[in-house]
Design a protein around this motif. Sequence first.
Motif, mmCIF file in Angstrom:
data_model
loop_
_atom_site.group_PDB
_atom_site.id
_atom_site.type_symbol
_atom_site.label_atom_id
_atom_site.label_comp_id
_atom_site.label_asym_id
_atom_site.label_seq_id
_atom_site.Cartn_x
_atom_site.Cartn_y
_atom_site.Cartn_z
ATOM 1 N N SER A 92 0.833 -1.211 0.000
ATOM 2 C CA SER A 92 0.000 0.000 0.000
ATOM 3 C C SER A 92 0.867 1.261 0.000
ATOM 4 O O SER A 92 2.070 1.203 0.279
ATOM 5 C CB SER A 92 -0.890 0.013 1.244
ATOM 6 O OG SER A 92 -0.069 0.184 2.391
ATOM 7 N N LYS A 94 0.712 3.622 2.167
ATOM 8 C CA LYS A 94 1.172 3.873 3.532
ATOM 9 C C LYS A 94 2.378 2.995 3.878
ATOM 10 O O LYS A 94 3.358 3.455 4.466
ATOM 11 C CB LYS A 94 0.011 3.610 4.500
ATOM 12 C CG LYS A 94 0.384 3.797 5.940
ATOM 13 C CD LYS A 94 -0.518 4.781 6.637
ATOM 14 C CE LYS A 94 0.115 5.179 7.949
ATOM 15 N NZ LYS A 94 -0.821 5.749 8.883
ATOM 16 N N ASP A 112 1.740 10.719 7.940
ATOM 17 C CA ASP A 112 0.358 11.165 7.725
ATOM 18 C C ASP A 112 0.311 12.606 7.221
ATOM 19 O O ASP A 112 -0.466 12.942 6.327
ATOM 20 C CB ASP A 112 -0.443 11.059 9.031
ATOM 21 C CG ASP A 112 -0.762 9.601 9.355
ATOM 22 O OD1 ASP A 112 -0.546 8.736 8.480
ATOM 23 O OD2 ASP A 112 -1.203 9.330 10.484
ATOM 24 N N LYS A 116 -1.234 13.901 3.613
ATOM 25 C CA LYS A 116 -2.268 14.937 3.478
ATOM 26 C C LYS A 116 -1.812 16.042 2.527
ATOM 27 O O LYS A 116 -2.574 16.458 1.662
ATOM 28 C CB LYS A 116 -2.623 15.513 4.860
ATOM 29 C CG LYS A 116 -3.517 14.546 5.623
ATOM 30 C CD LYS A 116 -3.746 14.981 7.065
ATOM 31 C CE LYS A 116 -4.457 13.857 7.820
ATOM 32 N NZ LYS A 116 -4.355 14.000 9.273
ATOM 33 N N ASP A 119 -2.178 14.950 -0.914
ATOM 34 C CA ASP A 119 -3.533 14.491 -1.249
ATOM 35 C C ASP A 119 -3.628 12.978 -1.428
ATOM 36 O O ASP A 119 -4.380 12.492 -2.267
ATOM 37 C CB ASP A 119 -3.988 15.166 -2.560
ATOM 38 C CG ASP A 119 -5.168 16.078 -2.301
ATOM 39 O OD1 ASP A 119 -5.816 15.913 -1.255
ATOM 40 O OD2 ASP A 119 -5.435 16.945 -3.158
ATOM 41 N N TYR A 121 -3.845 10.924 1.427
ATOM 42 C CA TYR A 121 -4.246 10.365 2.716
ATOM 43 C C TYR A 121 -5.449 9.429 2.585
ATOM 44 O O TYR A 121 -5.449 8.326 3.140
ATOM 45 C CB TYR A 121 -4.545 11.486 3.716
ATOM 46 C CG TYR A 121 -4.754 10.977 5.115
ATOM 47 C CD1 TYR A 121 -3.672 10.535 5.869
ATOM 48 C CD2 TYR A 121 -6.036 10.901 5.664
ATOM 49 C CE1 TYR A 121 -3.858 10.041 7.144
ATOM 50 C CE2 TYR A 121 -6.224 10.415 6.937
ATOM 51 C CZ TYR A 121 -5.138 9.983 7.681
ATOM 52 O OH TYR A 121 -5.324 9.485 8.946
ATOM 53 N N GLU A 122 -6.432 9.851 1.803
ATOM 54 C CA GLU A 122 -7.640 9.024 1.646
ATOM 55 C C GLU A 122 -7.332 7.699 0.940
ATOM 56 O O GLU A 122 -8.073 6.741 1.063
ATOM 57 C CB GLU A 122 -8.712 9.791 0.836
ATOM 58 C CG GLU A 122 -9.134 11.131 1.436
ATOM 59 C CD GLU A 122 -9.710 10.994 2.846
ATOM 60 O OE1 GLU A 122 -10.424 9.990 3.084
ATOM 61 O OE2 GLU A 122 -9.428 11.857 3.698
ATOM 62 N N LEU A 123 -6.243 7.693 0.192
ATOM 63 C CA LEU A 123 -5.890 6.498 -0.608
ATOM 64 C C LEU A 123 -4.834 5.638 0.072
ATOM 65 O O LEU A 123 -4.298 4.718 -0.538
ATOM 66 C CB LEU A 123 -5.325 6.944 -1.973
ATOM 67 C CG LEU A 123 -6.194 7.847 -2.833
ATOM 68 C CD1 LEU A 123 -5.415 8.307 -4.061
ATOM 69 C CD2 LEU A 123 -7.452 7.111 -3.263
ATOM 70 N N ARG A 124 -4.520 5.952 1.318
ATOM 71 C CA ARG A 124 -3.313 5.384 1.933
ATOM 72 C C ARG A 124 -3.264 3.861 1.974
ATOM 73 O O ARG A 124 -2.197 3.277 2.020
ATOM 74 C CB ARG A 124 -3.100 5.971 3.330
ATOM 75 C CG ARG A 124 -4.184 5.628 4.337
ATOM 76 C CD ARG A 124 -4.043 6.504 5.565
ATOM 77 N NE ARG A 124 -5.055 6.238 6.571
ATOM 78 C CZ ARG A 124 -6.312 6.670 6.506
ATOM 79 N NH1 ARG A 124 -6.714 7.377 5.466
ATOM 80 N NH2 ARG A 124 -7.171 6.372 7.458
ATOM 81 N N ASN A 125 -4.432 3.194 1.931
ATOM 82 C CA ASN A 125 -4.408 1.732 1.999
ATOM 83 C C ASN A 125 -4.451 1.067 0.626
ATOM 84 O O ASN A 125 -4.479 -0.159 0.524
ATOM 85 C CB ASN A 125 -5.560 1.236 2.869
ATOM 86 C CG ASN A 125 -5.356 1.673 4.320
ATOM 87 O OD1 ASN A 125 -4.243 1.608 4.838
ATOM 88 N ND2 ASN A 125 -6.404 2.175 4.944
ATOM 89 N N LYS A 126 -4.437 1.873 -0.419
ATOM 90 C CA LYS A 126 -4.465 1.346 -1.777
ATOM 91 C C LYS A 126 -3.085 0.829 -2.180
ATOM 92 O O LYS A 126 -2.068 1.447 -1.868
ATOM 93 C CB LYS A 126 -4.867 2.479 -2.715
ATOM 94 C CG LYS A 126 -5.703 2.071 -3.872
ATOM 95 C CD LYS A 126 -6.349 3.309 -4.468
ATOM 96 C CE LYS A 126 -6.865 3.037 -5.858
ATOM 97 N NZ LYS A 126 -7.510 4.210 -6.439
ATOM 98 N N GLU A 135 -0.917 9.541 -9.067
ATOM 99 C CA GLU A 135 -0.817 9.117 -7.672
ATOM 100 C C GLU A 135 0.552 8.510 -7.373
ATOM 101 O O GLU A 135 1.145 8.759 -6.319
ATOM 102 C CB GLU A 135 -1.943 8.133 -7.360
ATOM 103 C CG GLU A 135 -3.307 8.810 -7.358
ATOM 104 C CD GLU A 135 -4.469 7.861 -7.575
ATOM 105 O OE1 GLU A 135 -5.612 8.316 -7.463
ATOM 106 O OE2 GLU A 135 -4.245 6.668 -7.874
#
Length: 221
Positions: A92, A94, A112, A116, A119, A121-126, A135
Amino acid sequence: MDVVQVSELCKKYKNKYRTKIALDNISFSVKKGEILGIIGPSGVGKTTLLKILTGQLLPDSGQFDILGGKISQKTYENLGIMMSDGLYETLSIKYNLQLFAEIFNINSKRVDQLLKITDLYELRNKKVTKLSSGEKQRLLLCRTLLHQPQLLLLDEPTSRLDPKNTVAIHELLSKLKREGKTIILTTHDMLEAEQICDRVIFLHQGRVIEIGRPYELKLKY
Ligand code: ADP
Ligand code: ADP
């Protein structure tokens, strides 16, 4: 103060059949807080130059000082390197950052915070395999910035990006410059150089053919 000083660098690639001169007597310097663009089409020696400055490749002759001296283990504490590869594809976003954070002993708050800023952060587990090129590029830049380096060496940081992502990266680089960071980047895009670089070096067949402020050089091309 010069953050980078390069003097008469030469590099050849040799194989059984031919010798290719990749860098031919390159000299220049970069001041603190400057954004320097190394510009030229594919094959002129941009990556070779960056690889020498990062210590990934040895020159045949010539010298350079980086962050006040010869390159050493200590140099890397203040050097951020962004090349187009080196992400762990099956991990991922992260986790890719955490691996580096552990090496540099950086806490997860910083990870973290950077996610942010870029941009992500919302995708951090992808997983990296599922990311768009924009990305991925932002993740590469994130990793480069983790340990808050003073000098950034970036190989084509906006290649393959759409205009929106390109602007996002440009804004981030300009912000880093305002914070006093020094940036060397490669590009084949003169427009990009004009927008963000203080000075540019034009390479042609391994030689510096022009060096100066982008708007000055543009008059000639
Ligand atoms: P750029 O980054 O501007 O595209 P490079 O530094 O990658 O240029 O390459 C400069 C020249 O050296 C090119 O002609 C390239 O083909 C050649 N070259 C690069 N790497 C090697 C290598 N490992 N072996 C032989 N030739 C190489
Ligand atoms: P960007 O503007 O960041 O380049 P895109 O518009 O290309 O993003 O992609 C939008 C969304 O589609 C992203 O969340 C990205 O993860 C996803 N996506 C893009 N390319 C691929 C791909 N090859 N496989 C899976 N997902 C993808």
